[in-house]
Enzyme design. Structure first.
Site, short mmCIF file in Angstrom:
data_model
loop_
_atom_site.label_atom_id
_atom_site.label_comp_id
_atom_site.label_asym_id
_atom_site.label_seq_id
_atom_site.Cartn_x
_atom_site.Cartn_y
_atom_site.Cartn_z
N ASP A 1 -0.63 -1.07 2.02
CA ASP A 1 0.10 -1.98 1.76
C ASP A 1 0.58 -2.45 3.21
O ASP A 1 0.31 -1.66 4.19
CB ASP A 1 1.22 -1.65 0.77
CG ASP A 1 1.94 -2.84 0.24
OD1 ASP A 1 2.65 -2.67 -0.94
OD2 ASP A 1 1.76 -4.03 0.96
C1 GLC Z 1 4.09 -6.67 0.66
C2 GLC Z 1 3.81 -6.20 -1.12
C3 GLC Z 1 2.36 -6.48 -1.44
C4 GLC Z 1 1.52 -7.39 -1.18
C5 GLC Z 1 1.60 -7.43 0.58
C6 GLC Z 1 1.03 -8.57 1.13
O1 GLC Z 1 4.56 -5.73 1.22
O2 GLC Z 1 4.14 -4.76 -1.22
O3 GLC Z 1 2.42 -6.29 -2.95
O4 GLC Z 1 0.66 -7.66 -1.40
O5 GLC Z 1 2.69 -6.90 1.18
O6 GLC Z 1 1.96 -9.53 1.07
#
Ligand code: GLC
Length: 742
Positions: free
Chosen positions: A285
């Protein structure tokens, strides 16, 4: 004029041959291996690097120079970039400027639609309709792929029993079976049957694992649970996505049992790779590698990168950790060339399967983009999905009969509340590039549905403020009307990421506004829009008609109006329990019985002094304008053998005046186990449409496979003993029978 080494030209020949061959797995592996054999370490680090464009920022930006990184091959993947012309420009940089011309992945959070927005996933799960959910994902993919995307960071399958956690909005509620079915449906919807189909997206199941169980419901907070609860309750939806062929998986921000998921070898290698056989690509993430430092698990960024790669991470989202430290870690022997090649291979294979080596511009067609955005099929489906996501919670008699559905011949409807005519709030959290100009608000939906009725609209108050100056106009509109519809709840940013609420109630002074309207003596319909279950205890006791409309997307207003008018008979069923109070959280249907189960007349039993034990509204609950009567629960046998099965059948009759859809639910209870077992577990459901007076028999098959659990020695097995079976229209309103497993 670019010059290529002989070796590169030879390799490009391989790519040229790629373009003419679709190839099998063997061919894919040969070509990826030959590419790996000429890549520099810097280029390999580039393939393990995902940077964000400057467009939609969903977290801290670590580098602005992503264009030159792409041209130099040091960034092989991008998120938050969309639109054919923009992405084509960036793809050209990668394919024509970088030494090896490896195409980019373009990822984005297509969570419940891209431009056309569908209900938030928690709402759509209340349809209990996997075909509908799959179609939503397929249509979302179609629209997003037409805009130059080839990868979505979805489905989010984090099971959650805690409405304080704002990201409950993105999942499918509290049940492992339903969550697993929704996970598989969304993966198949996004990916279709061929990842190279330019109308599909590679999916990414997230957030692995158990992100939905943070202490206190506070986002990013600590997760700690037994391995048995992890495996039995929280892991099944991720496994279902893997079994459905998901192309990628995203690690979660949280720690689990003291180890951050992004550096957790037990999760990322032992379970995901060795037990489940996942062969796709693991992306972190957003900067979650970097966050292992504040977690207190990594000394510095280089150490964090080593922990992540060793645990099983392949790609670093935005953190620039592999970008900056891979070479040093390799030189120090903290990681191996084999680890790096393993991860680069997974990235390249994903690109190959997407057809990007065959044609890097296959998703980048300007004409296609214009013809697909908001195509009629999308808007029609947005309405169907929204209708089926709405849950009718109350419809009590008022003046001798239920308030809903509203009669056609009303002179005036007073439409009150801060969410009665708000476009962006209908889109909910994570609404991607949802176009607010296309949103149908509740005001517009009522005007469409009641053309001969005057709609008197007054905002009354804001979602979060304390300004009561609008109450007068609201009262005046109500007093001049036949019926009052009041739309209250959360605005779109009050759920989703970093949106935990310790008191998940209707915000601000909205309930005061409702009270004032209820005191007029007019029939009042309360429509609640939110990204999570809210505490409705006082409101529900006073309100004759209560409709839970979540955040329903582009066609929200039409869908709610169709319910209020009876054009569509509500069929939604809750996939998450609604608590009486925040103090009751977590409350969920598949709980244990305890040694002192609640008894209303006995003090020393497990209960509260101030609220009931059961939820305000239970899992599986939802009213219809008609009534469904259950009878004749029968088992084909009262004995099941370990290699046998039995049939469970139940009669369902529509005993009311409206045709409608019912979701017949099947639960079991294992009365005694080598570990304690839940009082109910969902084992199946069937949706039936019944005309008034019509009756049908619904039959399920149960086998020992349905009764397996993690026994005292952590074996996934069924144990002989006595079982109960339940069937009904919710997790509490059920008929009961029993059988023995021998
Ligand atoms: C965010 C979220 C994740 C998302 C990623 C890209 O922090 O936790 O669900 O897909 O970043 O935006």
């Amino acid at each position: 004029m670019k010059t290529y080494s002989l070796l590169t030209l030879a390799l490009m020949g391989v790519f040229v041959s790629c373009r003419q061959e679709t190839g099998s797995d063997t061919e894919m592996k040969q070509k990826v291996d030959s590419l790996l054999s000429v890549m520099t370490l810097e280029e390999k680090a580039g393939q393990l690097t995902l940077f964000t464009s400057g467009w939609d920022v969903t977290g801290p930006v670590m580098r602005e120079e992503y264009r030159q990184d792409i041209a130099s091959g040091r960034c092989g993947n991008l998120l938050n970039a969309h639109g054919v012309s923009y992405n084509r420009e960036l793809q050209k940089l990668a394919v024509e400027e970088s030494r090896l011309g490896i195409p980019l992945l373009f990822g984005y959070d297509v969570i419940h639609g891209f431009k056309t927005i569908f209900p938030i996933p928690l709402a759509e799960a209340c349809s209990w309709d996997t075909a509908l959910v799959r179609k939503t994902a397929a249509l979302s993919a179609r629209e997003a792929a037409a805009a130059g995307l080839n990868w979505t960071f979805n489905p989010m399958v984090d099971l959650c029993r805690d409405p304080r956690w704002g990201r409950i909005a993105e999942g499918s509620g509290e049940d492992p079976l339903l969550g697993s079915m929704m996970a598989a449906a969304r993966v198949k919807g996004y990916q279709g049957t061929d990842l190279s189909d330019p109308f599909t997206l590679a999916a990414c199941v997230k957030h692995f694992a158990a992100y939905g169980a943070p202490e206190g419901g506070r986002d990013y907070n600590t997760v700690d649970m037994s391995e048995r609860v992890l495996r039995e309750i929280y892991l099944p939806p991720y496994k279902a996505a893997v079994d459905a062929g998901v192309a990628s998986l995203m690690t979660s921000f949280n720690e689990l049992d003291g180890i951050p998921a992004t550096g957790n070898r037990f999760l990322l290698t032992e379970i995901l790779r060795e037990e489940w056989g996942f062969e796709g690509m693991v992306v972190t993430d957003y900067t979650s590698i970097n966050e292992m430092i504040p977690h207190g698990y990594a000394r510095n960024l280089k150490h964090a990168g080593e922990l992540a790669l060793s645990a099983g991470v392949d790609m670093d989202m935005v953190g620039a950790v592999f970008y900056n430290h891979l070479e040093e870690s390799l030189e120090e022997g903290k990681i191996t060339e084999e680890m790096i090649n393993r991860s680069v291979r997974r990235v390249l294979e994903m690109k190959y399967k997407l057809g990007l080596f065959d044609d890097p511009f296959r998703y980048l067609d300007e004409e296609r983009e214009d013809s697909i955005l908001f195509a009629p099929g999308l808007m029609e489906h947005a309405l169907e999905s929204a209708r089926k996501s709405i849950v009718l919670l109350e419809n009590k008699p008022f003046g001798g009969k239920p308030v809903l559905p509203l009669p056609e011949n009303l002179n005036r409807i007073a439409l009150i509340g801060p969410l009665a005519h708000s476009r962006i709030d209908m889109l909910g959290t994570w609404h991607a590039s949802g176009d607010t100009t296309k949103v149908v608000t509740l005001k517009e939906g009522l005007e469409n549905q009641f053309p001969n009725t005057q709609i008197l609209h007054a905002r009354g108050c804001s979602v979060n403020g304390t300004d009561r100056s609008g109450f007068g106009d609201a009262l005046s509109a109500a007093m001049r009307s036949d019926v009052v519809v009041v739309a209250v709840g959360e605005y779109f940013m009050q759920s989703g990421e970093a949106a935990s609420r310790a008191m998940p109630v209707i915000p601000g002074i909205q309930e005061e506004l409702v009270d004032m309207l209820l005191n007029t003596g007019k029939p009042v319909v309360v429509v609640v829009m939110a990204g999570r279950p809210l505490i409705l205890t006082e409101l529900a006791a006073k309100t004759p008609a209560l409709v839970y409309a979540w955040h329903l997307g582009t066609r929200a207003g039409d869908a709610i109006a169709d319910i209020l008018s009876g054009e569509y008979n509500p069929s939604g069923k809750l996939v998450v329990s609604f608590p009486w109070s925040a103090g009751q959280i977590p409350v969920y249907y598949n709980h244990k019985n305890t040694g002192r189960p609640m008894h209303p007349l006995q003090k020393y039993t497990s209960k509260y002094l101030d609220i009931p034990n059961n939820p305000r509204y239970p899992f599986g609950y939802g009213l219809s304008y008609t009534t469904f009567e259950y009878s004749g629960l029968q088992l084909s046998d009262t004995l099941m053998t370990m290699n046998g099965s039995l049939k469970v059948s139940v009669q369902v009759k529509n005993t009311g005046e409206y045709a409608g859809e019912e979701t017949v639910q099947l639960y079991v209870r294992d009365l005694v186990g080598s570990v304690t077992r839940p009082v109910k577990e969902l084992k199946g459901f069937r949706k039936v449409w019944l005309e008034p007076g019509e009756e049908t028999t619904v039959t399920f098959t149960l086998s020992p496979d349905d009764l397996k659990f993690y026994t005292v020695d952590m074996q996934f097995a069924a144990e002989p003993g006595e079982f109960k079976v339940f069937a009904g229209g919710s997790s509490v309103d059920v008929l009961e029978a029993g059988f023995t497993l021998k």
